[in-house]
Write a protein that holds these residues in place. Sequence first.
Motif, PDB file in Angstrom:
ATOM      1  N   PHE B  89       0.883  -1.172   0.000  1.00 57.27           N
ATOM      2  CA  PHE B  89       0.000   0.000   0.000  1.00 57.27           C
ATOM      3  C   PHE B  89       0.918   1.218   0.000  1.00 57.27           C
ATOM      4  O   PHE B  89       1.405   1.632   1.049  1.00 57.27           O
ATOM      5  CB  PHE B  89      -0.898   0.009   1.235  1.00 57.27           C
ATOM      6  CG  PHE B  89      -1.728  -1.234   1.378  1.00 57.27           C
ATOM      7  CD1 PHE B  89      -2.624  -1.600   0.389  1.00 57.27           C
ATOM      8  CD2 PHE B  89      -1.612  -2.045   2.494  1.00 57.27           C
ATOM      9  CE1 PHE B  89      -3.398  -2.748   0.510  1.00 57.27           C
ATOM     10  CE2 PHE B  89      -2.378  -3.189   2.621  1.00 57.27           C
ATOM     11  CZ  PHE B  89      -3.264  -3.540   1.635  1.00 57.27           C
ATOM     12  N   ARG B  91       0.840   4.443  -0.233  1.00 53.91           N
ATOM     13  CA  ARG B  91       0.646   5.706   0.479  1.00 53.91           C
ATOM     14  C   ARG B  91       0.566   5.524   1.994  1.00 53.91           C
ATOM     15  O   ARG B  91       0.514   6.490   2.731  1.00 53.91           O
ATOM     16  CB  ARG B  91      -0.610   6.410  -0.034  1.00 53.91           C
ATOM     17  CG  ARG B  91      -0.471   6.782  -1.510  1.00 53.91           C
ATOM     18  CD  ARG B  91      -1.538   7.749  -1.947  1.00 53.91           C
ATOM     19  NE  ARG B  91      -2.831   7.084  -2.087  1.00 53.91           N
ATOM     20  CZ  ARG B  91      -3.888   7.684  -2.616  1.00 53.91           C
ATOM     21  NH1 ARG B  91      -3.827   8.927  -3.016  1.00 53.91           N
ATOM     22  NH2 ARG B  91      -5.022   7.034  -2.730  1.00 53.91           N
ATOM     23  N   ASN B  92       0.527   4.256   2.433  1.00 57.42           N
ATOM     24  CA  ASN B  92       0.486   3.994   3.869  1.00 57.42           C
ATOM     25  C   ASN B  92       1.893   3.669   4.365  1.00 57.42           C
ATOM     26  O   ASN B  92       2.733   3.178   3.611  1.00 57.42           O
ATOM     27  CB  ASN B  92      -0.446   2.838   4.178  1.00 57.42           C
ATOM     28  CG  ASN B  92      -1.888   3.142   3.796  1.00 57.42           C
ATOM     29  OD1 ASN B  92      -2.184   4.241   3.318  1.00 57.42           O
ATOM     30  ND2 ASN B  92      -2.755   2.195   3.979  1.00 57.42           N
ATOM     31  N   HIS B 109     -11.353  -7.355  10.345  1.00 56.40           N
ATOM     32  CA  HIS B 109     -11.629  -6.377   9.294  1.00 56.40           C
ATOM     33  C   HIS B 109     -13.111  -6.093   9.104  1.00 56.40           C
ATOM     34  O   HIS B 109     -13.476  -5.281   8.278  1.00 56.40           O
ATOM     35  CB  HIS B 109     -10.972  -6.799   7.977  1.00 56.40           C
ATOM     36  CG  HIS B 109     -11.177  -8.226   7.627  1.00 56.40           C
ATOM     37  ND1 HIS B 109     -10.345  -9.225   8.065  1.00 56.40           N
ATOM     38  CD2 HIS B 109     -12.122  -8.825   6.885  1.00 56.40           C
ATOM     39  CE1 HIS B 109     -10.768 -10.386   7.589  1.00 56.40           C
ATOM     40  NE2 HIS B 109     -11.840 -10.172   6.887  1.00 56.40           N
TER      41      HIS B 109
ATOM     42  N   GLY C  53     -12.975   3.607  -1.845  1.00 57.29           N
ATOM     43  CA  GLY C  53     -12.570   3.764  -3.234  1.00 57.29           C
ATOM     44  C   GLY C  53     -13.612   3.265  -4.225  1.00 57.29           C
ATOM     45  O   GLY C  53     -13.287   2.915  -5.346  1.00 57.29           O
ATOM     46  N   ARG C 179      -9.580   0.633   8.487  1.00 64.88           N
ATOM     47  CA  ARG C 179      -8.274   0.313   7.891  1.00 64.88           C
ATOM     48  C   ARG C 179      -8.430  -0.656   6.722  1.00 64.88           C
ATOM     49  O   ARG C 179      -7.745  -0.559   5.709  1.00 64.88           O
ATOM     50  CB  ARG C 179      -7.347  -0.306   8.936  1.00 64.88           C
ATOM     51  CG  ARG C 179      -6.926   0.634  10.027  1.00 64.88           C
ATOM     52  CD  ARG C 179      -6.117   1.773   9.441  1.00 64.88           C
ATOM     53  NE  ARG C 179      -6.048   2.893  10.363  1.00 64.88           N
ATOM     54  CZ  ARG C 179      -5.078   3.070  11.244  1.00 64.88           C
ATOM     55  NH1 ARG C 179      -4.073   2.236  11.299  1.00 64.88           N
ATOM     56  NH2 ARG C 179      -5.100   4.096  12.049  1.00 64.88           N
ATOM     57  N   ALA C 180      -9.333  -1.613   6.916  1.00 69.84           N
ATOM     58  CA  ALA C 180      -9.553  -2.597   5.846  1.00 69.84           C
ATOM     59  C   ALA C 180     -10.085  -1.892   4.592  1.00 69.84           C
ATOM     60  O   ALA C 180      -9.663  -2.194   3.474  1.00 69.84           O
ATOM     61  CB  ALA C 180     -10.519  -3.672   6.317  1.00 69.84           C
ATOM     62  N   ILE C 182      -9.538   1.198   3.656  1.00 66.34           N
ATOM     63  CA  ILE C 182      -8.437   1.927   3.019  1.00 66.34           C
ATOM     64  C   ILE C 182      -7.525   0.963   2.273  1.00 66.34           C
ATOM     65  O   ILE C 182      -7.071   1.235   1.160  1.00 66.34           O
ATOM     66  CB  ILE C 182      -7.660   2.736   4.070  1.00 66.34           C
ATOM     67  CG1 ILE C 182      -8.550   3.857   4.610  1.00 66.34           C
ATOM     68  CG2 ILE C 182      -6.379   3.314   3.473  1.00 66.34           C
ATOM     69  CD1 ILE C 182      -8.008   4.535   5.835  1.00 66.34           C
ATOM     70  N   ALA C 183      -7.290  -0.191   2.902  1.00 64.85           N
ATOM     71  CA  ALA C 183      -6.440  -1.193   2.257  1.00 64.85           C
ATOM     72  C   ALA C 183      -7.023  -1.592   0.903  1.00 64.85           C
ATOM     73  O   ALA C 183      -6.310  -1.686  -0.097  1.00 64.85           O
ATOM     74  CB  ALA C 183      -6.288  -2.412   3.155  1.00 64.85           C
ATOM     75  N   ARG C 185      -9.056   0.163  -0.960  1.00 64.73           N
ATOM     76  CA  ARG C 185      -8.950   1.300  -1.876  1.00 64.73           C
ATOM     77  C   ARG C 185      -7.541   1.368  -2.472  1.00 64.73           C
ATOM     78  O   ARG C 185      -7.359   1.577  -3.663  1.00 64.73           O
ATOM     79  CB  ARG C 185      -9.246   2.589  -1.124  1.00 64.73           C
ATOM     80  CG  ARG C 185      -9.125   3.836  -1.982  1.00 64.73           C
ATOM     81  CD  ARG C 185      -9.140   5.085  -1.131  1.00 64.73           C
ATOM     82  NE  ARG C 185      -7.865   5.289  -0.481  1.00 64.73           N
ATOM     83  CZ  ARG C 185      -7.677   6.087   0.575  1.00 64.73           C
ATOM     84  NH1 ARG C 185      -8.696   6.704   1.107  1.00 64.73           N
ATOM     85  NH2 ARG C 185      -6.489   6.229   1.103  1.00 64.73           N
ATOM     86  N   GLU C 186      -6.545   1.171  -1.616  1.00 62.88           N
ATOM     87  CA  GLU C 186      -5.169   1.332  -2.065  1.00 62.88           C
ATOM     88  C   GLU C 186      -4.714   0.193  -2.960  1.00 62.88           C
ATOM     89  O   GLU C 186      -3.965   0.398  -3.905  1.00 62.88           O
ATOM     90  CB  GLU C 186      -4.234   1.441  -0.863  1.00 62.88           C
ATOM     91  CG  GLU C 186      -4.413   2.712  -0.065  1.00 62.88           C
ATOM     92  CD  GLU C 186      -3.988   3.941  -0.859  1.00 62.88           C
ATOM     93  OE1 GLU C 186      -2.883   3.936  -1.408  1.00 62.88           O
ATOM     94  OE2 GLU C 186      -4.786   4.895  -0.932  1.00 62.88           O
ATOM     95  N   THR C 311      -2.760   9.740   2.929  1.00 64.71           N
ATOM     96  CA  THR C 311      -3.054   8.333   3.158  1.00 64.71           C
ATOM     97  C   THR C 311      -4.510   8.141   3.516  1.00 64.71           C
ATOM     98  O   THR C 311      -5.022   7.050   3.414  1.00 64.71           O
ATOM     99  CB  THR C 311      -2.224   7.767   4.309  1.00 64.71           C
ATOM    100  OG1 THR C 311      -2.708   8.326   5.531  1.00 64.71           O
ATOM    101  CG2 THR C 311      -0.766   8.098   4.153  1.00 64.71           C
ATOM    102  N   VAL C 313      -5.656   7.976   6.251  1.00 63.02           N
ATOM    103  CA  VAL C 313      -5.778   7.130   7.423  1.00 63.02           C
ATOM    104  C   VAL C 313      -6.174   7.944   8.638  1.00 63.02           C
ATOM    105  O   VAL C 313      -7.172   7.696   9.277  1.00 63.02           O
ATOM    106  CB  VAL C 313      -4.456   6.392   7.694  1.00 63.02           C
ATOM    107  CG1 VAL C 313      -4.494   5.724   9.054  1.00 63.02           C
ATOM    108  CG2 VAL C 313      -4.234   5.348   6.629  1.00 63.02           C
TER     109      VAL C 313
END
Lengths: 291, 249, 316
Positions: B89, B91-92, B109, C53, C179-180, C182-183, C185-186, C311, C313
């Motif tokens: 990832f 950007r993280n 999750h 996303g 967080r999941a 964002i993961a 999306r990324e 990010t 985040v």
Amino acid sequence: MFIQLMNSLALGMNLFIIAVGLTLIFGVLRVINFAHGSFFMIGAYVLYSVVKRTGDTALGFWGGIVVAMLVLGFIAWLVERFLLRRLYDKEHLLQLVFTFALVLIVGDLVKIIWGPLQHSISYPPGFGGATDLGISRYPTYMLFLILSGPVIAVSLWLILEKTRWGRIIRAARLDRQMLSALGVNVKAVYSAVFVAGAMLAGLGGALAAPRLAVEPGMDALIIIDCFIVVIVGGLGSLWGSFFGAIILGVATIFGTLIFGEWEIVIVYILMVAVLLWRPWGLLGRIEEDRH
Amino acid sequence: MILNVENTSRSFSGFLALDNVNLQVAEGEMHALIGPNGAGKTTLFNVISGLISADTGTVSFKDRELSRMKPHQIVEVGIARSFQRVNVFPRNTAFENVQVAFIARNREHFKIFAAAYGKYTQEIMELLILVGMADDASTPAGELAHGKQKQLELAVALAANPALLLLDEPTAGMSIAETMSSIELIRDIVKGRNLTLLFTEHDMTVVFEIADRVSVLHHGQIIATGDGETVRNDPEVRRVYLGTEESES
Amino acid sequence: MRPRGGVQWTLFGLFLVALVPVVGERYYVDLTTQILIYALFALSLNILVGYCGNLSFGHAAFFAIGGYACVILTTTYEVTLIISLGLSVLISAVAAAAIGYVCVRLAAMHFAMLTLAFSMLVWSIAIKWTPVTGGDDGFVGATLPDLISNPVSFFYFALLIFSTGLILLRVICTSTFGRAMIAIRENETRATFMGMDVRKIRLQAFTIAGAFAGLAGALLGLYNRGMYPESAFWTESGQVLIMVLLGGMHSFIGPVLGAAALYILETMINQYTEYWQIVLGVILLGVVLIAPDGLAGLLSGFRKRKDDSVTGVDSE
């Protein structure tokens, strides 16, 4: 019954001409152009202006259609060359809001230029009457609309399949980097496709003008019809939008006949049903378009 | 056998990428999969990890059939993988990259009320220290040097607590020095944690240095399997790698 | 990685907003109420667009479903306000789960088109199911309990609901589930090979976003004392996307700024010209081409270039 079937086809073929521009642009540029309905509206208004000046002459009408297409080609060229081009590698949201901004701008511009009132255009000379088809008499202009669809479809298909430009466009749909590596001017290809798509929308709008009221707001409804056509047919597929348009035409006309005012709901349910069965549309290709 | 690939074939529009592959990986071994470019190594990894499905054949792991499982279910039964092209990832931060892996491993999750901040800090730092990235915890992954990104991928894969690790070209793009230290690290981790390793590698020195067994894939077929010595002396392998020279003699 | 002092600033902001009826005229109270409603709507959409996303172009569907459900429940069935609100959220969430179940199978533009299609289905039902929804003319004459029937008390009611929504969404976005998202999306592939069921996470995000959109819609229905089919029309989905973009999708609070900016701009421009849309269109072109990270992006750009809001985040 026969009349209804013909009406379905006339509506469908008119939608096809508009929607095929949308699908062509998506197929190559990967951009969903919400302003496509606005292009359609401009086409209708330009034709109205020309016909108003020339009176109801054949030259005025057919010339007006050509003028409408040229105006849209020029507008689309400006938009692509100076604005849209910067967004190809950006997020989908930006592209989407960009085309939506065009919708807002064109919507008000049309009101400023042509006023908020409704206008109408009469059928071109020689197309006002009805033609005897043996089974029944049918309005000549609508018959012309029905025939125009397959003509455009086959011409586009021939261009895509048989010409060098067509080969380049098909290649651009598959792999733009490769095409660029082969020395093709990809930017010019994109520009040309966007212009061609907009001209088709203008043609569709001009051709539709005699059968509808030319008024602000006509863009917001037609774009949804176009979306239905390309979603059902498959995004990016020429023949998909051809058959999608026929299906929508039939569903609209016969839906009204059978379900009355619930027709519109039936159309959307039909679309959802197609997508449940084939998420990428009837002739759409399964692809991962995430990048 | 912890991993058992049997009679597996896969073709892409007519091109046979995997042709009746049979591959057995024993528990605790370090098994290298080698072969020329386009031999089908990555395709085989993709089939084992569930990214693509095989046309025929079966893949089983600890006697569980994998063919019908989705990729995330395969991770759950204990197979973690890395990718040939760096896949993080970007950007993280490195810390966040590993944190997400821990969240996934602990099935958190879907939890909408479990605050993520500071979660698993200790475990994450332990892993980052293990792969030599303690100082890079707060650097965005995309800004790390290539070698570090590869190490990060390793940490992410380890966070899933796998029994079998699939590493696709773990040293690709690394300098010779980086390659050696990285490969030693991988060996220490695999042996120290009693993992099983299946990896592809282009650097033959590395392969023969650390692999317990080697399988050679060529045109989608396994043409030899055995310890380094056996494979090096296999006539078929020599013909493939050394080409005409050998066949002329 | 530490969440910066966003909490204090947010509380301060809410406090300032709470002062509006004290210092401002009725007009500003109404304007702020509308902003609060649309801010909540935009926040809910940003769960999908900014965090997960997934570009939804049919989010108005759940806004409208929540709104219609609430006014129909309180008026036609005379259900108590709180229960109506709860049921509206529930109904929107169920609708979102059902529609989302189909939509999350698709990615990117196909996803956007399919959500658009479903929202138009909702719109068509809203205009045709006249006995229940009031059809084309909308559902008018919703009844409100006395407690919130004057503009100021309604304002505080809206502020309460908005703040609750804001806090809940903030908790969700900073959770392990956040967080999941964002993961995904990324890098969807990487997330999958960490052992995440990407589709299920996207569906959960879709459902949550739908539920909060429904809550915002319910507020709108109560505020307008009625609900109109335009709320489900595709241009409404477009407008809320604009708010998200204007404010900045890579920031939690951005959509709130976007909603406020859009309303305030509209009010200002309407004083000078009736052609507000053309001005908005030009502004949007500018944002898209020059400042794609929106207002929040500009603000954080002043503080620190390329800070961690990129990010998504832990920016406030």
